[in-house]
Design a protein around this motif. Structure first.
Motif, PDB file in Angstrom:
ATOM      1  N   GLY A  55       0.831  -1.151  -0.165  1.00 27.73           N
ATOM      2  CA  GLY A  55      -0.071  -0.026  -0.049  1.00 27.73           C
ATOM      3  C   GLY A  55       0.793   1.430  -0.043  1.00 27.73           C
ATOM      4  N   ALA A  56       1.914   1.320   0.801  1.00 29.12           N
ATOM      5  CA  ALA A  56       2.876   2.353   0.660  1.00 29.12           C
ATOM      6  C   ALA A  56       3.614   2.582  -0.518  1.00 29.12           C
ATOM      7  CB  ALA A  56       3.968   2.179   1.956  1.00 29.12           C
ATOM      8  N   ALA A  57       3.789   1.603  -1.136  1.00 29.94           N
ATOM      9  CA  ALA A  57       4.371   1.517  -2.564  1.00 29.94           C
ATOM     10  C   ALA A  57       3.634   2.181  -3.581  1.00 29.94           C
ATOM     11  CB  ALA A  57       4.754   0.092  -3.094  1.00 29.94           C
ATOM     12  N   ARG A  58       2.357   1.952  -3.576  1.00 30.12           N
ATOM     13  CA  ARG A  58       1.488   2.627  -4.461  1.00 30.12           C
ATOM     14  C   ARG A  58       1.331   4.226  -4.078  1.00 30.12           C
ATOM     15  NH1 ARG A  58      -1.456  -2.267  -3.586  1.00 30.12           N
ATOM     16  NH2 ARG A  58      -2.705  -1.138  -1.762  1.00 30.12           N
ATOM     17  N   GLU A  59       1.220   4.532  -2.934  1.00 32.68           N
ATOM     18  CA  GLU A  59       1.462   5.968  -2.359  1.00 32.68           C
ATOM     19  C   GLU A  59       2.391   6.778  -2.788  1.00 32.68           C
ATOM     20  OE1 GLU A  59       0.207   9.563  -0.358  1.00 32.68           O
ATOM     21  OE2 GLU A  59      -0.912   7.727  -0.709  1.00 32.68           O
ATOM     22  N   VAL A  60       3.821   6.212  -2.631  1.00 32.08           N
ATOM     23  CA  VAL A  60       4.865   6.875  -2.967  1.00 32.08           C
ATOM     24  C   VAL A  60       5.511   6.552  -4.571  1.00 32.08           C
ATOM     25  CG1 VAL A  60       5.676   6.782  -0.556  1.00 32.08           C
ATOM     26  CG2 VAL A  60       6.386   5.056  -1.784  1.00 32.08           C
ATOM     27  N   SER A  61       4.830   5.645  -5.160  1.00 37.33           N
ATOM     28  CA  SER A  61       4.949   5.450  -6.562  1.00 37.33           C
ATOM     29  C   SER A  61       6.414   4.778  -6.800  1.00 37.33           C
ATOM     30  CB  SER A  61       5.207   6.781  -7.386  1.00 37.33           C
ATOM     31  OG  SER A  61       3.804   7.666  -7.338  1.00 37.33           O
ATOM     32  N   LEU A  62       6.554   3.782  -5.897  1.00 35.30           N
ATOM     33  CA  LEU A  62       7.728   3.012  -5.950  1.00 35.30           C
ATOM     34  C   LEU A  62       7.137   1.486  -6.106  1.00 35.30           C
ATOM     35  CD1 LEU A  62      10.074   4.418  -3.017  1.00 35.30           C
ATOM     36  CD2 LEU A  62      10.514   4.482  -5.677  1.00 35.30           C
ATOM     37  N   THR A  63       7.916   0.363  -6.176  1.00 34.38           N
ATOM     38  CA  THR A  63       7.638  -1.084  -6.133  1.00 34.38           C
ATOM     39  C   THR A  63       7.694  -1.356  -4.879  1.00 34.38           C
ATOM     40  OG1 THR A  63       9.936  -1.701  -6.553  1.00 34.38           O
ATOM     41  CG2 THR A  63       8.663  -1.215  -8.487  1.00 34.38           C
ATOM     42  N   PRO A  64       7.119  -2.350  -4.471  1.00 38.67           N
ATOM     43  CA  PRO A  64       7.377  -2.910  -3.254  1.00 38.67           C
ATOM     44  C   PRO A  64       8.889  -3.167  -2.853  1.00 38.67           C
ATOM     45  CG  PRO A  64       5.230  -4.021  -4.037  1.00 38.67           C
ATOM     46  CD  PRO A  64       6.013  -3.022  -5.091  1.00 38.67           C
ATOM     47  N   SER A  65       9.473  -3.839  -3.643  1.00 40.09           N
ATOM     48  CA  SER A  65      10.873  -4.071  -3.425  1.00 40.09           C
ATOM     49  C   SER A  65      11.568  -2.903  -3.030  1.00 40.09           C
ATOM     50  CB  SER A  65      11.257  -4.836  -4.807  1.00 40.09           C
ATOM     51  OG  SER A  65      12.688  -4.983  -4.686  1.00 40.09           O
ATOM     52  N   ALA A  66      11.473  -1.926  -3.782  1.00 41.27           N
ATOM     53  CA  ALA A  66      11.982  -0.493  -3.438  1.00 41.27           C
ATOM     54  C   ALA A  66      11.774   0.059  -2.332  1.00 41.27           C
ATOM     55  CB  ALA A  66      11.639   0.498  -4.795  1.00 41.27           C
ATOM     56  N   VAL A  67      10.505  -0.204  -1.694  1.00 46.51           N
ATOM     57  CA  VAL A  67      10.145   0.194  -0.397  1.00 46.51           C
ATOM     58  C   VAL A  67      10.945  -0.449   0.761  1.00 46.51           C
ATOM     59  CG1 VAL A  67       8.285   0.115   1.353  1.00 46.51           C
ATOM     60  CG2 VAL A  67       7.876   1.173  -1.112  1.00 46.51           C
TER      61      VAL A  67
END
Length: 293
Positions: A20-32
């Motif tokens: 969910g955070a990845a969608r918010e900050v426009s990153l992939t889950p892996s990058a988060v």
């Protein structure tokens, strides 16, 4: 440590998952995950309890979360001040369900006339939740009554100090307050409403014995009951100042009893200038009973 990592941490806390955070900050889950891992390595401490699914913030993570909100708020205000007098910021405000709630929209409109790029987010809740949200950085400012349990790292200041008044149904003869309250049924506040203790203490102080007919938890509802003829009540002056509907109104207390409503904010808030401006707008709209900073 950089602001992108802090924004990601806040996004995880608000959305509950790394995805969910990845969608918010426009990153992939892996990058988060990589950002959080880098943050933990830099701080040399774990920020998440990874035994749960999804992972949840531990005590160190919750501590950093509070700091992250303060840091990003300061960054936002610094950017605005460098740009000049134009304030392009977000002000998150909470308020209890009080008769002064009608002042807030007018104060917000007046503040946005002064700062056109300002975005205000307003919500209503209970005092305890609002104070917790201000303390955690989820709110910049809250409107609460006096004696609401404000902690040491928060500051509370009244913008309104107004008298309490006795109100009785239209056509009620003007009697001494004691006789009026003991003769008519009494519409009173629920015990968890801050005003209830203030009123009950004065009734006890004067040894006035009332006969309860209804227990209500909002000021407008009490005013409606009295206007309909159910009985007498004690309310803040603002509740009947502009539209008393021919109800009898008398001062309450010997000496006069006052209630205070104020604003609470974090000490040394990065948005102090805006918060003072909001406080003073509320005081201005409170008329003769307003208290300015």
């Amino acid at each position: 440590m950089d602001t992108r990592q802090l924004r990601t941490l806040i996004a995880i806390a608000e959305h509950g998952t790394f995805a969910g955070a990845a969608r918010e900050v426009s990153l992939t889950p892996s990058a988060v995950s990589q950002q959080i891992l880098a943050l933990e390595q830099e701080l040399d401490t774990q920020l998440f309890n990874r035994e749960t699914r999804p992972p949840s913030l531990n005590l160190h993570g919750l501590q950093l979360l509070e700091t992250a909100r303060k840091v990003l708020g300061l960054v936002e205000e610094t950017r605005a001040s460098i740009k000049g007098s134009s304030v392009s910021s977000t002000l998150s405000i909470g308020s209890v369900r009080t008769s002064t709630i009608g002042l807030l929209p007018r104060a917000i409109v007046a503040l946005r006339e002064e700062f056109p790029a300002l975005h205000v987010d307003l919500r209503v809740g209970m005092s305890s939740g609002l104070l917790s949200d201000v303390n955690a950085g989820r709110l910049d400012l809250a409107v609460v009554a006096e004696h609401a349990g404000v902690s040491r790292n928060l500051t509370w200041a009244p913008f309104l100090r107004e008298p309490l008044v006795v109100i009785a149904p239209p056509g009620t003869p003007a009697l001494p307050v004691r006789e009026l309250l003991e003769r008519l049924p009494f519409v009173h506040f629920a015990s968890d409403v801050p005003l209830a203790a203030l009123i009950n203490n004065e009734l006890t102080h004067q040894s006035i014995k009332v006969t309860h007919i209804a227990e209500i938890d909002t000021i407008p509802a009490i005013v409606e009951c009295v206007a309909a003829g159910l009985g007498a009540a004690v309310v803040p002056d603002i509740a009947v100042r502009e539209n008393g509907r021919d109800m009898l109104k008398l001062p309450f207390g010997r000496p006069q009893v006052y209630r205070q409503i104020g604003t609470v904010q974090r000490a040394n808030s990065a948005k102090a200038e805006l918060l003072v401006a909001m406080h003073n707008k509320l005081a201005e709209l409170s008329g003769e009973f307003g208290v300015f900073l």
